[in-house]
Design an enzyme around this catalytic site. Structure first.
Site, mmCIF file in Angstrom:
data_model
loop_
_atom_site.group_PDB
_atom_site.id
_atom_site.type_symbol
_atom_site.label_atom_id
_atom_site.label_comp_id
_atom_site.label_asym_id
_atom_site.label_seq_id
_atom_site.Cartn_x
_atom_site.Cartn_y
_atom_site.Cartn_z
ATOM 1 N N HIS A 1 36.173 50.476 37.815
ATOM 2 C CA HIS A 1 36.881 51.055 36.524
ATOM 3 C C HIS A 1 36.943 52.454 36.240
ATOM 4 C CE1 HIS A 1 37.838 46.551 36.056
ATOM 5 N NE2 HIS A 1 36.594 46.378 35.995
ATOM 6 N N LYS B 1 39.610 47.623 42.884
ATOM 7 C CA LYS B 1 40.578 46.932 42.084
ATOM 8 C C LYS B 1 40.115 47.245 40.571
ATOM 9 C CE LYS B 1 38.124 42.535 42.323
ATOM 10 N NZ LYS B 1 37.740 42.528 40.796
ATOM 11 N N HIS C 1 38.585 52.132 30.583
ATOM 12 C CA HIS C 1 39.462 51.172 30.829
ATOM 13 C C HIS C 1 39.714 50.130 29.806
ATOM 14 C CE1 HIS C 1 40.354 47.392 33.248
ATOM 15 N NE2 HIS C 1 41.235 48.368 34.022
ATOM 16 N N ASP D 1 33.021 41.180 44.734
ATOM 17 C CA ASP D 1 32.192 42.104 43.481
ATOM 18 C C ASP D 1 30.833 41.699 43.496
ATOM 19 O OD1 ASP D 1 34.923 42.494 42.937
ATOM 20 O OD2 ASP D 1 34.787 41.808 40.944
ATOM 21 N N HIS E 1 31.368 48.074 32.415
ATOM 22 C CA HIS E 1 30.991 47.736 33.703
ATOM 23 C C HIS E 1 31.588 48.080 34.811
ATOM 24 C CE1 HIS E 1 34.086 44.761 33.375
ATOM 25 N NE2 HIS E 1 34.343 44.775 34.617
ATOM 26 N N ASP F 1 34.957 45.887 41.871
ATOM 27 C CA ASP F 1 35.423 46.302 40.852
ATOM 28 C C ASP F 1 35.069 47.633 40.602
ATOM 29 O OD1 ASP F 1 36.705 44.708 38.694
ATOM 30 O OD2 ASP F 1 34.973 44.872 37.496
ATOM 31 N N CYS G 1 36.807 36.569 38.979
ATOM 32 C CA CYS G 1 37.372 37.070 40.183
ATOM 33 C C CYS G 1 37.383 36.187 41.403
ATOM 34 C CB CYS G 1 36.701 38.514 40.336
ATOM 35 S SG CYS G 1 36.835 39.705 39.279
HETATM 36 C C1 VGL Z 1 34.729 40.368 36.893
HETATM 37 C C2 VGL Z 1 35.018 40.426 34.545
HETATM 38 C C3 VGL Z 1 35.453 41.647 34.461
HETATM 39 C C4 VGL Z 1 34.466 39.515 37.978
HETATM 40 C C5 VGL Z 1 34.943 41.579 36.664
HETATM 41 O O1 VGL Z 1 34.042 40.211 38.989
HETATM 42 O O2 VGL Z 1 34.676 38.187 37.891
HETATM 43 N N1 VGL Z 1 34.904 39.457 35.777
HETATM 44 N N2 VGL Z 1 35.438 42.180 35.633
HETATM 45 ZN ZN ZN Z 2 35.963 44.140 35.840
#
Ligand code: VGL
Ligand code: ZN
Length: 208
Positions: free
Chosen positions: A53, A111, A57, A13, A86, A51, A156
């Site tokens: 979404h 994901k 979401h 990410d 996000h 990431d 993550c």
């Molecule tokens: C993440 C919170 C929500 C991450 C992703 O990449 O750690 N944290 N979505």
């Molecule tokens: Zn996320």
């Protein structure tokens, strides 16, 4: 450290929304980018996660009237943190940081694209059973050692490292190529968990 064909660098990410000025900025998030670029040159196998979404979401606080970001809710699969909106599919915030060198990446795993399940881990969604497909890829490519870097250390990166370790891989987290969010002691909890599971933590220096 000598890198072999059985090693894979898993970059978690490294996206605009997790960097300074982003919707879910991790303190110093963009600092992982030059570190990752340097390490990636040593690997023949690089996999990125993204990431990704939908706007509606379930993990987004604004989709739960009366709830605030960083509160938790109970879902079918357990406790879920509510995040600021996000990494919405197709937006600039969901793009990789512009300086991230993606040329060596053979796979991008997206994901968190199902509305009703979040996914911190690169291997399994937050229900702990829906696979992303990465496990099959790693096994079929006979990649046995997973090196993890990126954002966020305590979400993550942590879940990805834990799932890889539980699936039988050797796992090494490159600490200074990660940055954490640190909600309620989550960075300390991450280090405890890594120790318990036999996940190695090394610094960038080991590669240079
Ligand atoms: C993440 C919170 C929500 C991450 C992703 O990449 O750690 N944290 N979505
Ligand atoms: Zn996320």
């Amino acid at each position: 450290m000598k890198i072999s064909d059985r090693d894979v660098l898993l970059v978690i990410d490294a996206q605009n929304d997790f960097c300074t000025g982003g919707a879910l900025a991790v303190p110093g998030g963009e600092k992982v980018v030059p570190a990752i670029n340097r390490i990636a040159q040593k690997f023949t196998n690089v996999v990125l996660t993204q990431d990704w979404h939908p706007a509606d979401h379930v993990s987004f606080a604004p989709n739960h009237p009366g709830r605030q970001p960083f509160q938790t809710i109970e879902l079918d699969y357990g406790t879920q943190v509510l995040w600021p909106t996000h990494c919405v599919q197709g937006t600039a915030g969901a793009e990789f940081h512009r300086d991230l060198d993606v040329t060596r990446a053979s796979l991008v795993v997206r994901k968190g694209f199902r509305r009703v399940i979040d996914s911190y881990s690169a291997l399994f969604e937050n229900d702990k059973k829906t696979p992303t497909g990465l496990l099959g890829y790693l096994r079929e490519r006979k990649l046995t050692n997973v090196f993890v870097a990126g954002l966020a250390l305590d979400f993550c990166v942590r879940f990805s490292a834990e799932d890889a370790r539980k699936a039988g891989f050797e796992v090494v987290v490159i600490e200074d190529a990660c940055r954490g969010i640190d909600l309620d002691g989550s960075v300390a909890a991450t280090h405890r968990s890594f120790r318990e599971l036999g996940i190695a933590v090394v610094s960038l220096e080991a590669f240079l």
